[in-house]
Design an enzyme around this catalytic site. Structure first.
Site, PDB file in Angstrom:
ATOM      1  N   GLU A 148    -110.065  43.114  14.242  1.00  3.95           N
ATOM      2  CA  GLU A 148    -108.763  42.597  13.805  1.00  3.95           C
ATOM      3  C   GLU A 148    -108.874  41.180  13.249  1.00  3.95           C
ATOM      4  OE1 GLU A 148    -106.000  43.423  12.960  1.00  3.95           O
ATOM      5  OE2 GLU A 148    -104.300  42.698  14.115  1.00  3.95           O
ATOM      6  N   THR A 202    -101.253  39.190   6.450  1.00  2.57           N
ATOM      7  CA  THR A 202    -101.160  38.434   7.703  1.00  2.57           C
ATOM      8  C   THR A 202    -101.750  37.030   7.555  1.00  2.57           C
ATOM      9  OG1 THR A 202    -101.284  40.473   8.962  1.00  2.57           O
ATOM     10  CG2 THR A 202    -101.827  38.467  10.147  1.00  2.57           C
TER      11      THR A 202
HETATM   12  N1  HSE Z   1     -99.105  38.189  15.825  1.00  2.00           N
HETATM   13  C1  HSE Z   1     -99.632  38.398  14.532  1.00  2.00           C
HETATM   14  C2  HSE Z   1     -98.835  37.575  13.526  1.00  2.00           C
HETATM   15  C3  HSE Z   1     -99.501  39.851  14.196  1.00  2.00           C
HETATM   16  O1  HSE Z   1     -97.607  37.608  13.614  1.00  2.00           O
HETATM   17  O2  HSE Z   1     -99.428  36.889  12.704  1.00  2.00           O
HETATM   18  C4  HSE Z   1    -100.044  40.211  12.851  1.00  2.00           C
HETATM   19  O3  HSE Z   1    -101.368  40.572  12.964  1.00  2.00           O
END
Ligand code: HSE
Length: 328
Positions: A148, A202
């Site tokens: 990830e 992201t």
């Molecule tokens: N917690 C992460 C974000 C989730 O909001 O950037 C996305 O991978």
């Protein structure tokens, strides 16, 4: 299989030396309002499938499956979350063989429902399965986090990968990502999910977040998250929804990336939903409701709000998936 795929190794080297396995990595909602990088929920209805086999040649090769919803997934194993996670499993097992991974994306990248995480989890699971399951689910945590991290600018956050691996609602620690806790939901959690047709990566949505936040806002977020966790334990969806809508640190910044954000939130609440928030870095948004009929009503209103704002969107009514990754 597409016989025209360009190989970097010979066909003989890539020939299966084991049975193929197919693994399903489910979609997940993350953050859930005040739980930035801390909370995620595995959901039904979407997922990626990774088909894999072992090869004599070392290393991991990636192929795109025909029929995939997203053709922009990198086939370079250095850039692919499934390959990275699988490669970590091979390394931890000191395996001499390699792997071919065929990825059928059911989750568009950049949609906010854990597409990169679903592939990472399926890749790690497939590698473990092919090696004869040397590792438990818990042992795969490090590998899926590594996978990830590729999609989020190196950040080791587990709020998508851990729910996708274990199923259900999961709390995790961004500073100690291998620490996690599952929260058992006492009753069904009906959800409405909309996917506006906008791509938000992201890494970009993390880059716009502030380095530091005002003390008072941080305290508010801590309180809302604490109340929300208690409400999840109680099955009090009205209270979950109220606290879910109180994030003061992240959503207010990211809302600017989703032109229909305010309209969708308002529409969900006016349709009777308990609460509505962005999932992950968006643009997907979800609402929670007391009943499936309530989630249907929220979905209709949320989609109408997207369309009224001139944004194409699809959606579905879904619920929590308690199982997580599994053989497809
Ligand atoms: N917690 C992460 C974000 C989730 O909001 O950037 C996305 O991978």
């Amino acid at each position: 299989m597409d016989e025209q795929t360009t190989y970097t190794l010979t066909r003989e080297e890539l020939a299966p030396i084991t049975e193929r396995v197919a693994v399903f990595g489910p979609a997940s909602l993350s953050n859930l309002g005040p739980g930035f990088d801390t909370m995620g929920l595995c959901i039904k209805g979407f997922g990626d499938v990774v088909e894999a086999w072992l090869t004599e040649a070392p290393g991991v090769q990636v192929r795109q499956e025909p029929g995939t919803v997203d053709v922009s997934v990198p086939v370079d194993p250095e850039k692919n979350t499934a390959a990275r996670a699988a490669s970590e499993v091979l390394k931890q097992a000191a395996a001499t063989q390699g792997l071919v991974l065929c990825i059928r994306k059911g989750i568009p990248l950049g949609s906010g429902i854990g597409g990169s995480a679903a592939s990472a989890v399926a890749g790690a699971w497939a590698a473990n399965e092919l090696l004869g399951r040397p590792f438990s689910k818990e042992d795969l945590v490090e590998a899926v986090l590594e996978g990830e991290a590729l999609a989020s600018g190196g950040s080791l956050h587990g709020d998508n990968v851990l729910p996708a691996l274990f199923g259900g609602l999961v709390l995790t620690s961004p500073t100690r990502p291998a620490d996690y806790r599952r929260i058992v939901l006492p009753r069904a959690l009906p959800l409405a999910l909309v996917l506006p047709r906008i791509e938000i990566l992201t890494a970009q949505a993390r880059a716009i977040l502030p380095e530091s936040v005002p003390f008072r806002q941080a305290i508010h977020n801590a309180a809302d998250l604490a109340f929300m966790i208690d409400a999840f334990h109680q099955g009090d969806w009205a209270s979950v929804g109220r606290h879910m809508m109180c994030d003061r640190l992240v959503e207010p910044v990211r809302a600017g990336l989703v032109p229909c954000y305010e309209a969708v939130r308002t529409a969900a609440v006016e349709a009777g939903a308990c609460g509505c928030a962005l999932t992950g870095s968006g643009p997907a948004m979800f609402a929670i409701a007391e009943t499936e009929a309530g989630a249907e009503a929220a979905l209709t209103a949320m989609l109408a709000a997207c369309h009224a704002a001139g944004i194409e969107a699809t959606g579905l009514v879904t619920e929590a998936d308690a199982e997580g990754a599994r053989m497809a």
